[in-house]
Write an enzyme that holds these catalytic residues in place. Structure first.
Site: not given
Length: 323
Positions: A198, A236, A261, A306-307, A320
């Site tokens: 990541h 990501c 992501h 994601d997020h 999440y």
């Protein structure tokens, strides 16, 4: 591509039942959360996650994450025993059917934000990062009150760890990452497990600590450490995108993205950023073009949202939520 959803175990307010009701959802992204870094995960714990997911028609093929012990990042003499434990986790996860492990190599701090519940104009909440607020803090003096890092450190323990990192610059961290990757690759290839690193979040040095998985040049350098499909990226979009560095098409075409992501951010001039809704017009990233590039290059790996924001009064793990 295979759509997945993050799940934090029994205490997660987003239940497996809810996840299974999302159209197109194929599996969960989870981990064994009650074992410290550097220790071996019990086979029973891994199989329990797999069985719980399967009971709801979901696969458990992606782990996020198996934390890398700080001794490995520091390059200490004790690192080999922690690397062997890591290899054993890879082997156990491979036997359970896990195909991808997402991990990071960020010293001390994982992702950092200045607010986990910033209230937006429409009443939703989201994660934000205010650069000046972070820079004003001194973790070595106990002046840290930020979410997104391991709060298991005492003030004294954190100060001691930061002191150890004083001798570790970016090149030393590269050396330690290379040592780690080369050591675990045989276990990965044997187990059929793809390691997906990541990006650093945010992708620039924090509190004087080096960060190296930050930009296209460094991603290329990382992939060259071991030229194996098992050595891949967790791309990501938000982590790289908040520094205006991202080329999904390039890495997807190379077959070196193991995990995606999908996150949207609004970038501010001073290095701050706000996490936004996934619609392209809501942030600084063109999510449509990013996903289009994946489709056009035949990406068949794992992807998860994601997020996102918390909407409709939802509470839960910051970033999440279900909606």
């Amino acid at each position: 591509m295979k759509m997945t959803f993050r799940h934090y175990g029994d205490g997660d307010p987003v239940s497996l039942e809810y996840i299974s009701q999302i159209p197109g959802m194929t599996g969960i992204v989870s981990a064994v959360y009650d074992v410290p870094p550097g220790c071996v995960w019990p086979t029973e714990s891994i199989e329990r996650i797999k069985a719980q997911a399967a009971a709801h028609g979901l696969a458990f093929e992606v782990v996020e994450s198996v934390p890398v012990h700080e001794d490995i990042k520091l390059g200490k003499l004790t690192r080999d025993k922690y690397i062997e434990a890591y290899c054993e986790n890879i082997r156990r996860l491979g036997r359970a059917g896990v195909k991808c492990i997402c991990y990071n190599f960020m010293p001390v701090f994982d992702w950092l934000r200045s607010d986990l519940a910033h209230k937006n104009i429409d009443g939703s909440t989201s994660l934000i990062y205010r650069h000046e607020q972070v820079l004003a803090m001194d973790p070595a003096k106990g002046g840290l009150s930020l979410p997104g890092w391991d709060e298991s450190y005492s003030a004294e323990g954190l100060a001691a760890l930061l002191e150890e990192y004083a001798a570790v610059d970016a090149e030393a961290l590269w050396d330690n990452l290379g040592y780690f990757i080369r050591a675990i690759m045989p276990a990965c290839e044997e187990a059929g497990v793809n390691m997906a690193i990541h990006p650093d979040d945010p992708p620039y040095p924090i509190f004087g600590l080096p960060r190296i998985i930050t930009c296209e040049e460094n991603l290329d350098r990382f992939l060259a450490l071991v030229d194996s499909p098992a050595n891949s990226l967790c791309l990501c979009t938000g982590s790289l995108g908040c520094a205006k560095s991202n080329d999904v098409r390039k890495y997807s075409a190379m077959g070196r993205i193991g995990f995606m992501h999908i996150r949207n951010v609004k970038i501010m001039e001073d290095g701050s950023f706000e996490e936004r809704a996934h619609l392209s017009s809501c942030g600084s990233l063109d999510i449509y073009e990013i996903v289009k590039a994946l489709v056009e290059t035949g990406f068949d790996g794992y992807v998860r949202p994601d997020h996102g924001r918390m909407i409709w009064g939802e509470t839960g793990k910051p970033g999440y939520g279900l909606f």
